[in-house]
Write a protein that holds these residues in place. Structure first.
Motif, short mmCIF file in Angstrom:
data_model
loop_
_atom_site.label_atom_id
_atom_site.label_comp_id
_atom_site.label_asym_id
_atom_site.label_seq_id
_atom_site.Cartn_x
_atom_site.Cartn_y
_atom_site.Cartn_z
N ARG A 175 36.32 102.05 -3.32
CA ARG A 175 35.40 101.63 -2.27
C ARG A 175 35.96 102.00 -0.90
N ILE A 176 35.06 102.26 0.05
CA ILE A 176 35.48 102.48 1.43
C ILE A 176 36.06 101.18 1.98
N ALA A 177 37.14 101.29 2.73
CA ALA A 177 37.82 100.11 3.26
C ALA A 177 36.89 99.29 4.14
N GLU A 178 37.04 97.95 4.06
CA GLU A 178 36.23 97.03 4.84
C GLU A 178 36.97 96.49 6.06
N MET A 179 38.14 97.03 6.33
CA MET A 179 38.88 96.59 7.51
C MET A 179 39.19 97.78 8.39
N CYS A 180 39.48 97.50 9.67
CA CYS A 180 39.84 98.57 10.61
C CYS A 180 41.13 99.23 10.14
N VAL A 181 41.07 100.51 9.86
CA VAL A 181 42.22 101.25 9.35
C VAL A 181 43.03 101.78 10.52
N SER A 182 44.33 101.61 10.44
CA SER A 182 45.20 102.05 11.52
C SER A 182 45.04 103.55 11.76
N GLY A 183 45.21 103.94 13.01
CA GLY A 183 45.08 105.35 13.36
C GLY A 183 46.06 106.22 12.60
N TRP A 184 45.61 107.42 12.26
CA TRP A 184 46.42 108.44 11.58
C TRP A 184 46.81 108.00 10.17
N GLN A 185 45.98 107.16 9.54
CA GLN A 185 46.21 106.79 8.15
C GLN A 185 45.26 107.59 7.27
N CYS A 186 45.41 107.44 5.96
CA CYS A 186 44.64 108.13 4.91
C CYS A 186 44.47 109.62 5.25
N ASN A 187 45.57 110.23 5.75
CA ASN A 187 45.66 111.68 5.95
C ASN A 187 44.63 112.23 6.93
N ASP A 199 40.77 102.18 19.60
CA ASP A 199 39.43 101.59 19.52
C ASP A 199 38.96 101.66 18.07
N CYS A 200 38.85 100.48 17.42
CA CYS A 200 38.49 100.45 16.00
C CYS A 200 37.11 101.05 15.74
N CYS A 201 36.22 100.98 16.72
CA CYS A 201 34.88 101.53 16.53
C CYS A 201 34.55 102.48 17.67
N TYR A 202 35.40 103.50 17.84
CA TYR A 202 35.19 104.49 18.90
C TYR A 202 33.86 105.23 18.69
N TRP A 203 33.50 105.45 17.42
CA TRP A 203 32.23 106.10 17.07
C TRP A 203 31.70 105.41 15.84
N SER A 204 30.38 105.26 15.71
CA SER A 204 29.81 104.57 14.55
C SER A 204 28.53 105.26 14.12
N THR A 205 28.18 105.05 12.85
CA THR A 205 26.94 105.55 12.29
C THR A 205 26.57 104.68 11.11
N VAL A 253 21.41 99.14 0.69
CA VAL A 253 21.51 98.46 1.98
C VAL A 253 22.11 99.42 3.00
N ASN A 254 21.83 99.17 4.27
CA ASN A 254 22.40 99.95 5.36
C ASN A 254 23.61 99.23 5.92
N LEU A 255 24.72 99.96 6.06
CA LEU A 255 25.94 99.41 6.63
C LEU A 255 26.43 100.32 7.74
N THR A 256 27.21 99.74 8.64
CA THR A 256 27.78 100.50 9.75
C THR A 256 29.16 101.00 9.39
N VAL A 257 29.39 102.27 9.65
CA VAL A 257 30.71 102.88 9.44
C VAL A 257 31.29 103.22 10.81
N CYS A 258 32.55 102.85 11.04
CA CYS A 258 33.22 103.08 12.31
C CYS A 258 34.38 104.06 12.14
N ALA A 259 34.68 104.78 13.22
CA ALA A 259 35.86 105.65 13.27
C ALA A 259 36.86 105.06 14.26
N HIS A 260 38.09 104.86 13.78
CA HIS A 260 39.15 104.32 14.64
C HIS A 260 39.83 105.48 15.36
N TRP A 261 39.83 105.40 16.70
CA TRP A 261 40.47 106.47 17.49
C TRP A 261 41.02 105.89 18.77
N ASN A 262 42.25 106.25 19.07
CA ASN A 262 42.89 105.92 20.35
C ASN A 262 42.87 104.42 20.62
#
Length: 906
Positions: free
Chosen positions: A504-516, A546-552, A535-544
């Motif tokens: 499953r996709i992680a449900e917590m904010c993943v530290s930067g530069w993890q999972c390759n 900011d846990c949700c620098y970009w989302s979709t 169901v529709n869920l929000t996916v976030c990208a952790h960058w710099n």
């Protein structure tokens, strides 16, 4: 820096070095060997700032040598390379080998140089000393001369120029100071004495410089005579030019700002001058077939300017007696009684052999704004797709969107024009490529909630994504993996994660530069359970940070067998990738919010996250929260599921008060009872010192085992309160509180309070007028909203902080809650409730302000939110979600809290 244009003219410059005896026959064989030769010498600034210049020079050097060989196939030539910067001068390299000369260019390395001025004079002296007579010295630099005031050095340069009859040309692409700086003016002095020139130019003017050099330097040795070289400091001036030999042309070159330039022949008439080049840094004029006698030159200029005049006997090395010797694509021309073979325009050679020039091979040899197509002896320009020629013969963009016949977009589509292209886009709710658009049935809910929809031209299909997906089994996706540059930009469609990396996709904010990857993608929410459909869920990208620098949004479905499938689109930027949680690695582990996947007896199964395991129904218990306004009891269903029991109904002594599932699928059955005798069956017992409220929760359950049996259990609970607490009882003592009265239009009056409690259950408040604590104590703070009637409003603590004084604006302050989230730098801060009920709860370990302070005051900036209309609970994982406020923020204060005398000194 772009030096290609310069090389064109340097190739012609080398032609100045060969005698008229160097000729080749029609087969390309030399019919006589040259007995005279001179050198082409580069004096090159190799300081660090010349890196771009040298790079371009290396790119075109091979082409340069090809041009030289084509024009002068039989000449013997010397190539000299001199390097300089500061503090180094040299080395000097000399060769007659074309290959070795190319290697010299490849080995040039720009580095060092120190301050801006360089040791240019030392480099010129070394170049003159190592070059034969009649040399052409080309100085390439972007700096002024640091050694300009070395009189011994300068005098030696002047002596070498005079004795060797050498010409020094400067290409200057930068200066340390202004044009009047002596460090620059020394270049003009040397150029003037050697019949050279200083080109102080911008890169955009480079092609014009080459045109200048092409005309003035493409001539054989010994065929030109220096007639005049003068320099003026402004004003009007007149000079005589004595022409005693028969020349084919007079070449007049100027440098500086000249407003009047006039040549008068021996007959007293002004001579016709052809303007070859006219730029701010210099001009070239030609007088054809000048007669002998005394000529006069009249000039008027501003500032420092100069003029040189040469008489030219021949224009190339191809002198012949019989014009039949010329190549068929050459022209035989006569200058002052001498016949010469000159290759026609667009061809290159010595006149006896002529070959086509591929003008399209080099950007500087054509003026096409689009595509260049080479032809024999010339070229033609063609515009690229999406462009057309304007009235100036320049390729310009075609605006296809201005004419539907050009774009052929569908009438409903929008057209967007780009340089050289355009795009058609169907409107929202339609499917197609923009040329064809049709309604997209998949956006109207034609498929059931558990079916996915795929649209095709003319039809659509409903399908179960649990049976049609692509497997992603990459171990590197695990949040336990480290640094890498993986990117999911190519993903599109339904996918299932398998393997050791997690299912499953992680449900917590993943530290930067993890999972390759650099920007890990994670789900900001909870996976659905089986039966809940897509169901529709929000996916976030952790960058710099900011846990949700970009989302979709992604679509997720829980499938039979305990796995999930995801409808994923490519990530917005590389490198970013979807990360999986290895906590559940088997496909049979799909847990609720309050559960986690663990291996028990060799198999993965769901167990409670924070509750002990139960082995019988008697082990199941209630969580009780004895509040100042109400009692809250909760039952964790994950404990019952481990016994294969499922709650079907729950209620209190008053069966009208039922337990409800807590929101967000947390797996909790919750009941809330007002702190009143008789409410929901409450029974009040008063023993004189404490008031105790008793009640019972009845829980109806069933099992999914082979033997079907109903269970109904009774779980008794109670809460006791001291009689000195002001609740619904009459007391003489009151807790120390901060309160404010709020009036909200259309809803009535509210009262907000801030209370300091002694314990983690928020049951026993401090009621003394002054509270004295040590730094080992914990502050339990409640912000409560009270109303006469029931409302859906909840408390949101926005900013809570402490100051050493009563002043809300005291510059000395310590943040406890900021922007609705706890201070993560303080591990003692805990926010138990915020934005979920009529009370906000937080705790923090007591502290002392550094300095002469002995008190602490608490301030809470608070708002209220309508939970029936908005999402009021703040997210502290990076998701940006601001709720609408129904009232302006209000501030509650509490204090002072006095530090006990056993505090450590600051």
């Amino acid at each position: 820096m772009n030096l290609q244009f310069l090389i064109i003219y340097l190739s012609l410059l080398c032609g100045w070095s060969f005698s008229a005896t160097s000729q080749a026959n029609h087969n390309g064989e030399c019919i006589s060997q040259a007995t005279e030769s001179s050198s082409l010498t580069y004096v090159v600034d190799v300081s660090g700032s010349m890196g771009d210049d040298l790079y371009q020079l290396k790119l075109v050097n091979g082409w340069l040598l090809d041009r030289v060989s084509a024009r002068f196939p039989c000449g013997v030539r010397q190539y000299t390379m001199v390097e300089f910067n500061d503090p180094e001068i040299g080395p000097t390299q000399i060769t007659s080998s074309r290959k070795e000369f190319g290697d010299m260019f490849e080995n040039l390395d720009a580095d060092g140089g120190g301050d801006c001025p360089e040791l240019a004079m030392g480099g010129i002296e070394l170049g003159l000393e190592n070059s034969p007579d009649n040399s052409v010295i080309m100085v390439l630099t972007d700096a002024s001369a640091k050694d300009y005031d070395n009189d011994t050095l300068i005098n030696n340069i002047y002596s070498l120029i005079s004795s060797k009859n050498s010409q020094v040309l400067f290409l200057i692409t930068g200066l340390c100071n202004g044009l009047d700086d002596p460090q620059f003016l020394i270049y003009r002095d040397i150029a003037h004495r050697s019949f050279g020139h200083v080109f102080q130019i911008r890169l955009s003017d480079m092609s014009k410089v080459f045109h200048y050099l092409d005309f003035t330097l493409s001539r054989p040795v010994g065929t030109s005579t220096r007639l005049l070289s003068v320099e003026y400091n402004g004003g009007s001036n007149s000079e005589q030019i004595n022409v005693v030999d028969l020349f084919g042309k007079l070449i007049l070159m100027t440098d500086g700002v000249i407003s009047t330039f006039l040549i008068v022949g021996p007959d007293g008439n002004s001579a016709a001058m052809e303007t070859i080049v006219s730029e701010k840094w210099g001009s070239v004029y030609v007088v054809e077939n000048p007669g002998t006698g005394t000529w006069r030159m009249n000039t008027k200029g501003r500032g420092r300017y100069s003029v040189t005049v040469e008489g030219l006997e021949a224009t190339n090395i191809s002198v012949t007696i019989n014009c039949a010797e010329c190549h068929p694509n050459a022209t035989c021309r006569e200058f002052s009684g001498r016949k010469e073979c000159q290759c026609n325009d667009g061809l290159i050679g010595d006149g006896f052999l002529c070959e086509d020039i591929d003008e399209c091979a080099y950007s500087w040899s054509n003026n096409c704004s689009g595509i260049c197509i080479n032809t024999y002896g010339s070229y033609r320009c063609q515009c690229a797709y999406g462009y057309t020629k304007n009235s100036l013969d320049i390729c310009v963009d075609i605006d296809e969107c201005s004419d539907r016949n050009l774009s052929l977009c569908h009438p409903l589509a929008s057209c967007t024009n780009y340089q050289g292209n355009f795009s058609c886009t169907c409107p929202y709710g339609y499917y197609g490529d923009g040329r064809h658009c049709e309604p997209n049935e998949c956006m109207t809910g034609v498929c059931s909630q558990d079916m996915a929809c795929v649209k095709h031209r003319g039809h659509f299909t409903c399908f179960d994504p649990c049976s049609q997906y692509t497997i992603l089994d990459d171990p590197w996706r695990s949040i336990d993996s480290g640094y890498g540059y993986k990117c999911d930009s190519a993903l599109s469609g339904w996918y299932r994660f398998t393997g050791t990396g997690g299912i499953r996709i992680a449900e917590m904010c993943v530290s930067g530069w993890q999972c390759n990857t650099l920007a890990p993608m994670w789900i900001n929410g909870t996976h659905p359970l089986e039966g809940e459909g897509i169901v529709n869920l929000t996916v976030c990208a952790h960058w710099n940070g900011d846990c949700c620098y970009w989302s979709t949004n992604v679509q997720v479905k829980a499938c039979p067998g305990g796995y999930h499938v995801y409808n994923i689109n490519g990530v917005p930027f590389c490198t970013s990738a979807y990360c999986t949680d290895p906590a559940a690695k088997k496909d049979t582990c799909s847990c609720a919010e309050d559960e986690e996947c663990r291996m028990i007896h060799g198999n993965y199964t769901c167990v409670c996250k924070n509750k002990p395991e139960v082995y019988d129904i008697e082990d199941v218990g209630l969580d009780i929260d004895c509040g100042a306004q109400e009692i809250r009891v909760s039952l964790h269903t994950c404990q019952l599921r481990s016994l294969h029991l499922f709650v079907t109904k729950s209620h209190l002594l008053d069966s009208r008060c039922v337990g409800n599932k807590e929101r967000n699928n947390t797996g909790v059955i919750l009941a809330t009872i007002p702190l009143q005798d008789g409410a929901c069956g409450n029974h009040l017992i008063n023993n004189g010192t404490h008031a105790t409220y008793k009640n019972t929760m009845f829980v109806q359950m069933e099992t999914d085992q082979i033997i079907i049996r109903n269970y109904k259990v009774q779980l008794e609970f109670s809460c006791s309160y001291p009689l000195d607490l002001q609740l619904s009882l009459d007391t003489s003592l009151k807790p120390v509180v901060s309160s404010v009265i709020l009036n909200i239009e259309g809803t009535g009056q509210f009262k907000a309070e801030m209370v300091l409690y002694k314990d983690e259950n928020y049951a026993f408040p401090y009621y003394d007028n002054e509270v004295t604590l040590s730094t080992k104590a914990t502050l339990y703070v409640a912000v409560t909203l009270k109303a006469e009637t029931s409302h859906t409003y909840v408390v949101v603590m926005k900013n809570c902080f402490a100051t050493p004084t009563r002043n809300f604006y005291d510059p000395v302050k310590y943040d406890i809650i900021k922007n609705k989230c706890p201070n993560r730098r303080d591990g003692t801060v805990s926010v138990k409730e915020n934005g979920v009920s009529a009370q906000g709860l937080f705790s923090v370990q007591m502290f002392k302000f550094v300095g002469d302070y002995g008190t602490v005051y608490l301030h809470c900036e608070t708002s209220i939110c309508d939970a029936a209309r908005y999402r009021c609970k703040p997210s502290c994982l990076g998701l940006r979600s601001n709720f609408p406020q129904v009232d302006d923020p209000f501030v509650l204060k509490y204090g002072p809290i006095i530090l006990s005398n056993d505090q450590p000194s600051s």
